[in-house]
Design an enzyme around this catalytic site. Structure first.
Site, PDB file in Angstrom:
ATOM      1  N   SER A 554      37.342  -0.763-100.652  1.00 49.28           N
ATOM      2  CA  SER A 554      36.188  -0.777 -99.694  1.00 49.28           C
ATOM      3  C   SER A 554      36.295   0.265 -98.844  1.00 49.28           C
ATOM      4  O   SER A 554      36.143   1.629 -99.228  1.00 49.28           O
ATOM      5  CB  SER A 554      36.506  -2.015 -98.897  1.00 49.28           C
ATOM      6  OG  SER A 554      35.412  -2.436 -97.982  1.00 49.28           O
ATOM      7  N   ASP A 640      27.554  -7.247-104.300  1.00 42.94           N
ATOM      8  CA  ASP A 640      28.147  -7.052-103.006  1.00 42.94           C
ATOM      9  C   ASP A 640      27.264  -6.727-102.030  1.00 42.94           C
ATOM     10  O   ASP A 640      26.328  -5.958-102.221  1.00 42.94           O
ATOM     11  CB  ASP A 640      29.290  -5.931-103.433  1.00 42.94           C
ATOM     12  CG  ASP A 640      30.014  -5.600-102.227  1.00 42.94           C
ATOM     13  OD1 ASP A 640      29.961  -6.114-101.111  1.00 42.94           O
ATOM     14  OD2 ASP A 640      31.020  -5.126-102.599  1.00 42.94           O
ATOM     15  N   HIS A 675      31.764  -8.872-102.853  1.00 42.47           N
ATOM     16  CA  HIS A 675      32.511  -7.783-102.399  1.00 42.47           C
ATOM     17  C   HIS A 675      34.235  -8.062-102.544  1.00 42.47           C
ATOM     18  O   HIS A 675      34.872  -7.191-102.794  1.00 42.47           O
ATOM     19  CB  HIS A 675      32.466  -7.606-100.773  1.00 42.47           C
ATOM     20  CG  HIS A 675      33.287  -6.572-100.118  1.00 42.47           C
ATOM     21  ND1 HIS A 675      32.859  -5.244-100.320  1.00 42.47           N
ATOM     22  CD2 HIS A 675      34.285  -6.257 -99.186  1.00 42.47           C
ATOM     23  CE1 HIS A 675      33.727  -4.383 -99.838  1.00 42.47           C
ATOM     24  NE2 HIS A 675      34.761  -5.057 -99.104  1.00 42.47           N
TER      25      HIS A 675
END
Length: 704
Positions: A554, A640, A675
Site C-alpha cells: 500500500s 481495490d 485492498h
C-alpha cells in the site's frame, strides 16, 4: 544484478497511448494511463497476460509453495474457538472448523449476573446452549470473495445488524436478523460503509455511506420496521474529512467522529434519545486533533479528551459533560511518550501509549482517591501489549493482549487491585514450536542526517551471518509496525531468513515528530531511511545485496517503489503489495477515490507547485529509469478502491520497458479481490505461500 529466475524477455508488451497532462507549466506524457479503464477488454486481457507471465516465471516454485502452505496449515489449530466475551446476558465468541474458510459467530447464555468466568470449552466440543448468530461460510456460498463488515447486536441481545461485501469494493449490504427466531427482517440497506451502531432501545441503527470518492461522508438513521426513508443525521461536505459513528463503552452516548489527517471534531448524543440532535463537543480548529471518551469519576459524568493542542505527543484533560471546554489536565504531555488512546470502565481507566517504539498500557484504579496510572510490564525486549476486547463497562477484571515476534499471542485477564494475571488463552502453534530457538532484538541504523532509526531483527538463534534477509517497512500515516507473532513467518525463519522491520520516519513508532518528519515536504526521509537501513544491514554483516529482499505494501508500496529507484543495487528482489506507486497522478485527480483527504498527508500538488515538483521527484512511476533493476513482484487487486490496480499495472509496464537487467518484473492481479487481497483463510495462506516462496528464492534461502 542477476536473478535466479528465468529471463524477462517474454514479458507482455503494453501498447503506448500518449496521454498528456499539464500542471504548473510542466507537461507530462503518460503512455500507460490507458490501463485505468478496467471496463476495456484490452485492459483485462493485458492483466491476464501478465498473470500468465507471472505464473510461467514462478512455476518452478510450485512444490515449495505447496510445502509452505502445508506448514502453515500444520502449525494452525484449524478447529479453534475464541475466548468468550460477556455482553449483557450472553457470552459471545467465534469458532473455526477444519476445512471451512470463514469463522462462525456464536453465543451462549451466562449462568447468572455474577458469572464473569468464561465457559471452559475445548475447541471442537459442544457448547451448552450455543446459538449460531452468523455462519460466514453459508453467507459466502456462491461468491469468490466475501468480507463481513458490520456485526453488531442490540443492547437487549435480540437483534443482529450485519453487512457483507462480495466483490472487494468495500460497499456493503446491511441486513438485520431477529435472534429470537432466526429470521431475517425485511429491512435491507445497500451501499453502506462497514459499520452499524444500535440505539439504546434497539429500534434504530446508525450507519454511514460513502461518496463517489469512497469517502465516508454521511451518517444515517434507519428506523427498524418503519418502512420510511432513512434519516440523514449528519453530512460532512468538506472532502478532507472522514465520518464515523459509534457508541461509548458505557452505552450512555452515541458519537459521530470527524477526522482529516490533521483536524478532528466529535458530536455527541444521549443513546436513549436516538432521534435527538447531535451536539458538538469542541468545535473543530485547523490542526487540532481530539477524541472523546465518557467516564464516571468520583460519581460524576466526565468527558476524557485526548488532544494535541500545544501537546505534540497528545495530552488528556478531564471535563464536565456540560462544559467540555473547561477541562483540567489528567495526563500531561511528554515528549518521550506518544499517547494514543484512553479507555474508561466503571472502575478503571486504561491509557494506551508508545515509548521507545513499543506500544504499552497503564491502568488507573478509580476506587482510589487519586487517578494514578501504573504501567503493565513484560520481560520481552520487543513486545506489544494492548487492551483486548472488553465489551462490558462494569467487568471486574480487564482483558489485555500480549505478543512478541517469538511469543504467540496471549489473552490475559488482569485483576487491577491485586495485579494478578490470569492466562485465558495462548495462541496454539502445533508441531512442537519452541520459542527458545528464536531471538528478537533492537538495533539502530543511522540516517544520512544523523537520525537513529530503530530496527527490529528476528531470527533463529543458529543462523549464521551473512544470511538471507527480508527487510520490511511502511512509514506513512503515523502507522506503527509493532512486534507480533506470525505462524507463516516461521517457515521463513526455519529456512535461515532473517526478518527485519525498519521503523522509518513517516510512521508513528517514535512519536508525532517521527510522523511529521516523514510526510509532505519531508517525505523523502521515509525512503532514505529505508535505504540507510538496508546499507546498515549489509555493512553490519547481517546480509549481502545478493541475499536481501525489500518489501512494502500500500503506502509501503510507494516506499519500496521509491527505494528501488534510489538503490536497486542493494536488493536481489522487491515485493510490492497493492502498491501506491503512481501517487502524483492519483493525488492530482480529486475525482479519484480518497484523493482530497490525502492532501494533508502528501501535500496538494494541484494548488502548490513546490509540492508538485517534490512529489514528481520521488514518485516511483515518474522516476523509473534505464537501470539494472532487481527482480520485482507486484501484487494488486482489480477491485481495490484504496490503491487502484492501475498503479501497479502502469508501474510494471514501465519497469518492463526500461529495465536494463535480465531479472523478471512480475505483476500478479487478483481478479476477484479488494485492498486486503483474497478472502478466506485457506486462500490467504495460499497467497502468503506464493509470496514467501518467491522471497525465499530471491534471498537464496532455497534453490528450487
Amino acid at each position: 544484478m542477476s536473478s535466479t529466475a528465468p529471463s524477462r524477455s517474454d514479458a507482455p508488451v503494453a501498447k503506448k497511448v500518449d496521454i498528456t497532462r499539464t500542471h504548473h507549466g510542466d507537461t507530462v506524457v503518460d503512455e500507460y494511463e490507458w490501463l485505468r479503464d478496467k471496463d476495456d477488454p484490452e485492459v483485462i486481457d493485458y492483466l491476464e497476460q501478465q498473470n500468465a507471465f507471472t505464473e510461467h516465471h514462478t512455476s518452478g516454485l510450485a512444490e515449495l509453495r505447496g510445502q509452505l502452505f502445508d506448514e502453515i496449515k500444520s502449525r494452525t489449530q484449524e478447529t479453534d474457538m475464541s475466548v468468550p466475551s460477556r455482553r449483557g446476558d450472553w457470552w459471545y465468541y467465534s469458532r473455526t472448523v477444519t476445512g471451512q474458510q470463514y469463522a462462525v459467530r456464536c453465543r451462549c447464555p451466562i449462568k447468572g449476573l455474577d458469572d464473569w468466568t468464561p465457559p471452559a470449552v475445548e475447541p471442537g466440543s459442544a457448547v451448552v446452549g450455543e446459538q449460531i448468530l452468523l455462519d460466514a461460510n453459508v453467507e459466502a456460498e456462491g461468491f469468490d470473495f466475501f468480507s463481513l463488515g458490520a456485526f453488531s447486536v442490540s443492547d437487549d441481545g435480540n437483534l443482529l445488524a450485519y453487512s457483507v461485501d462480495t466483490t472487494g469494493n468495500e460497499r456493503y449490504t446491511l441486513r438485520f436478523k431477529d435472534l429470537r427466531t432466526g429470521d431475517l427482517l425485511d429491512d435491507v440497506v445497500s451501499d453502506t460503509a462497514p459499520g452499524a451502531t444500535w440505539s439504546a432501545d434497539g429500534e434504530h441503527v446508525f450507519y454511514q455511506t460513502v461518496d463517489a470518492s469512497w469517502r465516508p461522508d454521511t451518517v444515517w438513521r434507519h428506523d427498524l420496521g418503519a418502512g420510511t426513508p432513512d434519516a440523514t443525521v449528519f453530512h460532512e461536505p468538506d472532502d478532507r474529512f472522514w465520518v464515523g459513528v459509534g457508541g461509548t463503552r458505557s452505552d450512555k452516548y452515541l458519537m459521530i467522529t470527524l477526522g482529516s489527517k490533521i483536524t478532528s471534531e466529535v458530536l455527541v448524543l444521549e443513546a436513549d434519545d436516538p432521534t435527538g440532535e447531535f451536539r458538538v463537543v469542541l468545535p473543530r480548529r485547523e490542526g487540532v486533533e481530539y477524541g472523546v471518551e465518557h467516564a464516571v469519576i468520583n460519581g460524576a459524568d466526565k468527558f476524557l479528551i485526548l488532544h494535541n493542542e500545544n501537546a505534540e505527543n497528545f495530552a488528556v484533560t478531564v471535563a464536565p459533560v456540560d462544559d467540555p471546554s473547561g477541562g483540567e489536565v489528567l495526563v500531561e504531555h511528554d515528549s518521550a511518550i506518544r499517547i494514543e488512546d484512553i479507555d474508561a470502565f466503571a472502575d478503571q481507566l486504561v491509557l494506551s501509549y508508545r515509548r521507545d517504539a513499543l506500544p504499552r498500557i497503564a491502568i488507573a484504579d478509580l476506587s482510589k482517591r487519586d487517578v494514578v496510572f501504573d504501567e503493565v510490564e513484560f520481560d520481552q525486549e520487543l513486545c506489544s501489549v494492548g487492551l483486548a476486547a472488553n465489551p462490558e463497562w462494569s467487568a471486574p477484571r480487564l482483558r489485555i493482549g500480549y505478543t512478541s515476534f517469538v511469543d504467540p499471542t496471549e489473552l490475559l485477564e488482569l485483576d487491577v487491585p491485586t495485579g494478578e494475571r490470569i492466562l485465558l488463552k495462548r495462541q496454539p502453534v502445533l508441531g512442537g514450536y519452541d520459542p527458545a530457538q528464536y531471538e528478537a532484538h533492537r538495533e539502530w541504523a543511522v540516517a544520512q542526517d544523523g537520525t537513529r532509526i530503530p530496527l527490529s531483527i528476528v531470527r533463529r538463534r543458529d543462523v549464521q551471518r551473512p544470511a538471507p534477509l527480508l527487510l520490511y517497512g511502511y512509514g506513512s500515516y503515523e502507522a506503527s509496525m509493532d512486534p507480533s507473532f506470525s505462524v507463516s513467518r516461521l517457515s521463513m525463519l526455519d529456512r535461515g531468513v532473517v526478518f527485519v522491520i525498519t521503523h522509518i520516519r513517516g510512521g508513528g513508532e517514535m512519536g508525532r515528530h517521527w510522523y511529521d518528519n516523514g510526510k509532505t515536504l519531508t517525505k523523502k526521509n521515509t525512503f532514505t531511511d529505508f535505504v540507510d537501513s538496508a546499507r546498515y544491514l549489509v555493512d553490519a554483516g547481517w546480509t549481502t545485496p545478493q541475499q536481501q529482499v525489500g518489501m512494502g505494501g500500500s503506502a509501503g508500496g510507494l516506499l519500496i517503489g521509491a527505494v528501488v529507484n534510489l538503490a536497486p543495487e542493494l536488493f536481489n528482489g522487491i515485493v510490492a503489495a497493492v502498491p501506491f506507486v503512481d501517487p502524483l497522478t492519483s493525488i492530482l485527480d480529486p475525482s479519484l477515490p480518497l484523493t482530497v483527504i490525502e492532501w494533508d498527508e502528501w501535500g496538494n500538488p494541484l494548488a502548490d507547485a513546490e509540492v508538485y515538483e517534490y512529489m514528481k521527484s520521488y514518485s516511483p512511476y515518474e522516476n523509473v529509469g534505464e537501470k539494472d533493476y532487481p527482480a520485482i513482484l507486484a501484487i494488486t487487486s482489480l477491485n481495490d478502491t484504496r490503491v487502484l490496480y492501475t498503479e501497479a499495472a502502469k508501474w510494471v509496464a514501465r519497469l518492463q520497458e526500461r529495465t536494463t537487467g535480465e531479472a523478471p518484473i512480475l505483476l500478479k492481479t487478483e481478479m476477484q479481490a479488494g485492498h486486503g487481497g483474497v478472502s478466506g483463510r485457506y486462500k490467504q495462506w495460499e497467497e502468503v505461500a506464493f509470496e514467501d516462496a518467491w522471497i525465499l528464492r530471491q534471498t537464496g534461502a532455497v534453490h528450487p
